[in-house]
Scaffold this active site. Structure first.
Site, PDB file in Angstrom:
ATOM      1  N   ILE A  66      32.396  35.218  37.372  1.00  0.00           N
ATOM      2  CA  ILE A  66      33.093  35.043  36.106  1.00  0.00           C
ATOM      3  C   ILE A  66      34.420  34.318  36.318  1.00  0.00           C
ATOM      4  CG2 ILE A  66      34.256  37.290  36.206  1.00  0.00           C
ATOM      5  CD1 ILE A  66      33.730  37.522  33.171  1.00  0.00           C
ATOM      6  N   ASP A 152      29.882  45.307  36.854  1.00  0.00           N
ATOM      7  CA  ASP A 152      29.290  45.844  35.624  1.00  0.00           C
ATOM      8  C   ASP A 152      28.216  44.963  34.988  1.00  0.00           C
ATOM      9  OD1 ASP A 152      30.973  43.814  34.823  1.00  0.00           O
ATOM     10  OD2 ASP A 152      32.142  45.018  33.419  1.00  0.00           O
TER      11      ASP A 152
END
Length: 269
Positions: A66, A152
């Site tokens: 990310i 996550d």
């Protein structure tokens, strides 16, 4: 197909080559990339011209996960109510999980071809792929632990079902790099190669073999493997019986029989 800004897509001979295309950012994924990844794999799932997908990255690295700018924006909400703020954050995390789920849920096999860094969210992504191949100098790291986070987006759910759970925990707790040769030894990748060129050549051979098989059977095999991973043997066998009761008597089955009798390669729709 959707016009892509952060991915490069090439389709030839029933094989789709998908490349992360932000090499100047080590293929870190911004919001646009996450959005495009979900749409891209959903469209490839529906594309009858595609039988297998190869996922790789332009530039030096496979994927740095990310983009930090996106990560910093994830937790910024103007909502004053703490309960509603947490609700929005949960929805945002689920939205980031969705593109990776789309890789796993794509009915076509997805092969990851990894060179350079596969970091953080990159590990989430390859864990959702069917098979992984890499270069000797590739490296894998669950970087979230060094950022004060719990990974996550799927690594902690999928990786322990790919490699020994103790090794998965070691990677998650320490954030250490696992390089190509170790990745092969622990089963994270199927094979490792001395160069990217050698890797791409061999991955292409695997993809061509898959593309030559019955597309209906390949899609069914992926569905059954994913179901069996998450269910008991008894549940898996029951689901298998139902699946083949619906899918077994196909044109592909007849073509396979005829090709065998006529001593020729099968040609599937």
């Amino acid at each position: 197909m959707t016009t892509l800004e952060t991915f490069d897509l090439r389709i030839e001979d029933s094989i789709a080559w998908v490349y992360f295309n932000r090499p100047e950012r080590a293929n870190a994924l911004n919001q646009k990339a996450w959005d495009e990844m979900k749409v891209l794999f959903e469209e490839l799932d529906d594309n009858n011209d595609v039988r297998v997908i190869i996922l790789s990255g332009h530039g030096k690295h496979f994927c740095a996960g990310i983009d930090l700018e996106l990560l910093m924006n994830v937790a910024q909400f103007s909502q004053p109510c703490e309960g509603r703020k947490r609700e929005q954050l949960r929805k945002k995390i689920l939205a980031l999980q969705a593109p990776i789920n789309a890789i796993e849920q794509c009915s076509k096999p997805v092969i990851a071809a990894i060179k350079g860094g596969c970091i953080g969210g990159g590990v989430d992504i390859i864990s959702a792929c069917d098979m992984r191949y890499c270069t000797d100098d590739a490296y894998f790291t669950i970087k979230e632990i060094d950022m004060g986070m719990v990974a996550d987006l799927g690594t902690l759910q999928r990786l322990p079902k790919i490699i020994p759970p103790g090794i998965a925990r070691e990677m998650a707790y320490t954030g250490r790099n696992v390089t190509g040769l170790e990745a092969e030894r622990i089963g994270l990748v199927n094979r490792t190669f001395a160069s990217a060129e050698e890797m791409y050549t061999e991955v292409m051979k695997v993809a061509q073999q898959i593309a030559s098989k019955s597309p209906l059977s390949i899609r069914g095999t992926k569905a059954i493997l994913n179901h069996s991973r998450d269910h008991s043997v008894a549940d898996g066998l029951d689901y298998m019986a139902t699946w083949n009761a619906a899918m077994l008597l196909s044109d592909d089955l007849m073509e396979a029989f005829q090709a065998k009798m006529q001593k020729r390669p099968a040609v599937y729709k």
